[in-house]
Each structure stands twice: as structure tokens, then as C-alpha cells.
Design an enzyme around this catalytic site. Structure first.
Site, PDB file in Angstrom:
ATOM      1  N   ASP A  47       0.838  -1.195   0.000  1.00  0.00           N
ATOM      2  CA  ASP A  47       0.000   0.000   0.000  1.00  0.00           C
ATOM      3  C   ASP A  47       0.874   1.246   0.000  1.00  0.00           C
ATOM      4  OD1 ASP A  47      -2.288  -1.532   0.138  1.00  0.00           O
ATOM      5  OD2 ASP A  47      -2.431  -1.435   2.320  1.00  0.00           O
ATOM      6  N   TYR A  75       5.723  -8.767   8.539  1.00  0.00           N
ATOM      7  CA  TYR A  75       5.460  -7.338   8.629  1.00  0.00           C
ATOM      8  C   TYR A  75       5.604  -6.857  10.075  1.00  0.00           C
ATOM      9  CZ  TYR A  75       3.083  -8.095   4.135  1.00  0.00           C
ATOM     10  OH  TYR A  75       2.779  -8.449   2.851  1.00  0.00           O
ATOM     11  N   ASP A  89      -6.856   1.674   7.581  1.00  0.00           N
ATOM     12  CA  ASP A  89      -5.561   2.281   7.896  1.00  0.00           C
ATOM     13  C   ASP A  89      -5.734   3.778   8.119  1.00  0.00           C
ATOM     14  OD1 ASP A  89      -5.637   3.542   5.366  1.00  0.00           O
ATOM     15  OD2 ASP A  89      -4.554   1.904   4.416  1.00  0.00           O
ATOM     16  N   ARG A 181      -4.147  -5.051   7.446  1.00  0.00           N
ATOM     17  CA  ARG A 181      -5.218  -4.129   7.817  1.00  0.00           C
ATOM     18  C   ARG A 181      -6.437  -4.894   8.333  1.00  0.00           C
ATOM     19  NH1 ARG A 181      -6.861  -1.381   2.763  1.00  0.00           N
ATOM     20  NH2 ARG A 181      -5.718  -3.044   1.711  1.00  0.00           N
TER      21      ARG A 181
END
Length: 300
Positions: A47, A75, A89, A181
Site C-alpha cells: 500500500d 510485517y 488504515d 489491515r
């Protein structure tokens, strides 16, 4: 007359540290211009708000990028509690505010345990998945919602790094297709207060780790940018290796099957092909002692 491709015929893999605020494609095109490469592609979208490991493939390496798309990822993210956004987000609009009550570190750890192993996720509307030929995020921007089927993903580890009362930092190791997310939103729902992510950084993709990546400032400082490139076969080194003689390689490069020693390889197995230490691509075992070209590099 065929149009000559602009740029240099560069082959290899760059482990790019994508900056925040740009799309993966923007970062890819900037890297391609920096190396003046004829052809480039990346191995999995991040993203715009996300940073971190974005493997970029140049030239013939793009033929093997799909093998990294299937790889596991890792992550680091920061989860803000009490606020729900329409994108999951910090770039989205706040759609709900809830009090963060009764949430302590112990409770967060208990909830995280429920999100380990195989879990079902409903992909977010703000994603690049397609519905009837259109990307979901395009529909979301038009205010449209469509039904999305849940997908089974695997969370190998969700490790709490820091707890701040109304936020926490998390390291997540997961399978391909996992949306961090969505994971944060589901954790926030389980805690009863809602959540969204305010930071996301990819630390690992398949065999590649964040320790080996370079940002654009580091690339600009290199005397020779070629030193930043890994050989293209790093994308498929999880596959068995076959070394063949010149005559065998010539048959395969002309699209023909060839005889060679395939001991230890099952039928239909994929293998890396080499001639005199040069990587030639991938072959398939079609029968004991026989291989056929699967995806070969251009050699002329």
C-alpha cells in the site's frame, strides 16, 4: 520494422526499501529509471502508506517473479485502538469511535492467540482484488460495497512488541494473501473497541530479509548500482538444481525435450537449469531421465 526497446538489457533482482507515500508501481518505475532498465516488475504490492521490502525484478528476472508472489511474508505494524476507518488504515476516514475500556496487555495477548494458525479473512474493499473486471478499491472510491468471499490464510506468528494503552506494535509472519489491515480490524473487533493500522513495514518476503534492502538514498550513493543487484536465480533457489552439458542445453533452448540424469526428482518436478554455472531457467521432469523446457531465459 520492430520498435527498439529503450533502456539497458539489465537482468537481476533489487531488494528495494519502498518509501511511504508512493505506490508500489511509482517506486518500481523510479527504480527502473535509476537503472535505465528496459523491463521491470515487482513481486507483490505494498500500500502507498506502507514501507519496506519490495523486490524489483529487471529484465529476464521478471519471468520468475511469480514464484515470489506465492511466498510467505513478515510485517511490523502499529495498531491504533478505538478508531475504525473506512480503509482499515490511517489514510481512511474515521467512521466509528469507541472507548478503549478493559483492554490491557494481557487481554491483547489472549486475543492475539486466537489469530494464530489458519484463519478466515474477508478481503477489504480497498484492495486490488477484482470484482467483475474492476478493482475493489475503484468500486470503494465510488462508494460501492460488494460481497467478498472469505479466504483462508495462515498467521504463523503474531508477536506483541509494545503495548501503549490505546495502541500496540506487532510483528506478523503470515502466508501470502494475508491483509494486515484486516487482521488489525478483526483484532480490534475482538477487543470490542475497533482498530486500524497507522504504520506498516514489510520485513521479509520469501527468502529475502529487510537487512539486505536498499532505499533510494543508498542507491544514489553507490559508485556502481550493479552491485545492488542479485542474480535472477535467487527467486527460484528453493527448487532443485540440474546441471547439463552444452548439447543438452542447446536442445532445451530450442524447445525440445532432452535426456539427463533426474535421479531424486519426481515426475512433473520443477528444477533450475544450469550450463557452465549459467542459469538458463526452469525445466520440468517429464519422465525418468527426461526433462522439458518450462520457462527459459533469452540467451541470444
Amino acid at each position: 520494422m520492430a520498435r527498439r526497446r529503450r533502456g539497458l538489457p539489465i537482468d537481476g533482482v533489487l531488494l528495494l526499501d519502498k518509501p511511504a507515500g508512493v505506490s508500489s508501481n511509482h517506486a518500481l518505475q523510479r527504480a527502473r529509471r535509476l537503472f535505465q532498465a528496459q523491463k521491470a516488475g515487482h513481486t507483490g504490492t505494498l500500500d502507498p502508506m506502507a514501507t519496506g521490502l519490495l523486490p524489483v525484478c529487471f529484465g529476464e528476472a521478471t519471468k520468475f517473479s511469480s514464484y515470489l508472489l506465492e511466498a510467505d511474508k513478515a510485517y511490523r505494524t502499529r495498531v491504533q485502538l478505538g478508531l475504525v476507518t473506512d480503509t482499515g488504515d490511517a489514510e481512511g476516514a474515521v467512521v466509528e469511535r469507541r472507548p478503549v475500556e478493559g483492554v490491557d496487555e494481557a487481554r491483547v495477548r489472549r486475543v492475539l492467540a486466537d489469530f494464530s494458525g489458519e484463519i478466515d479473512q474477508i478481503p477489504p474493499m480497498h484492495s486490488a482484488l477484482k470484482h467483475e473486471g474492476r478493482k475493489l478499491y475503484e468500486l470503494a472510491r465510488e462508494g460501492k460495497q460488494v460481497e467478498r468471499a472469505a479466504r483462508r490464510v495462515r498467521v504463523y506468528d503474531a508477536r506483541l512488541l509494545a503495548f501503549e494503552g490505546d495502541a500496540f506494535e506487532l510483528d506478523v509472519a503470515c502466508s501470502k494473501g494475508t491483509y494486515i489491515r484486516t487482521l488489525a480490524e478483526d483484532i480490534g473487533r475482538a477487543l470490542g473497541c475497533g482498530a486500524h493500522i497507522t504504520a506498516l513495514r514489510r520485513l521479509r518476503s520469501g527468502p529475502f530479509a529487510a537487512d539486505d534492502m536498499l532505499d533510494f538514498a543508498a542507491l544514489d550513493a553507490l559508485e556502481s548500482r550493479d552491485t545492488a543487484l542479485l542474480p535472477m536465480d535467487v527467486l527460484v533457489r528453493h527448487l532443485p538444481r540440474l546441471d547439463v552439458a552444452q548439447a543438452t542445453a542447446a536442445r532445451l533452448l530450442h524447445g525440445q525435450r532432452a535426456a539427463t540424469d533426474t535421479a531424486g526428482l519426481a515426475g512433473d518436478a520443477l528444477a533450475r537449469l544450469y550450463r557452465d554455472e549459467s542459469f538458463l531457467g526452469l525445466v520440468t521432469v517429464t519422465a525418468p531421465g527426461e526433462i522439458a523446457p518450462r520457462r527459459l531465459v533469452a540467451t541470444g
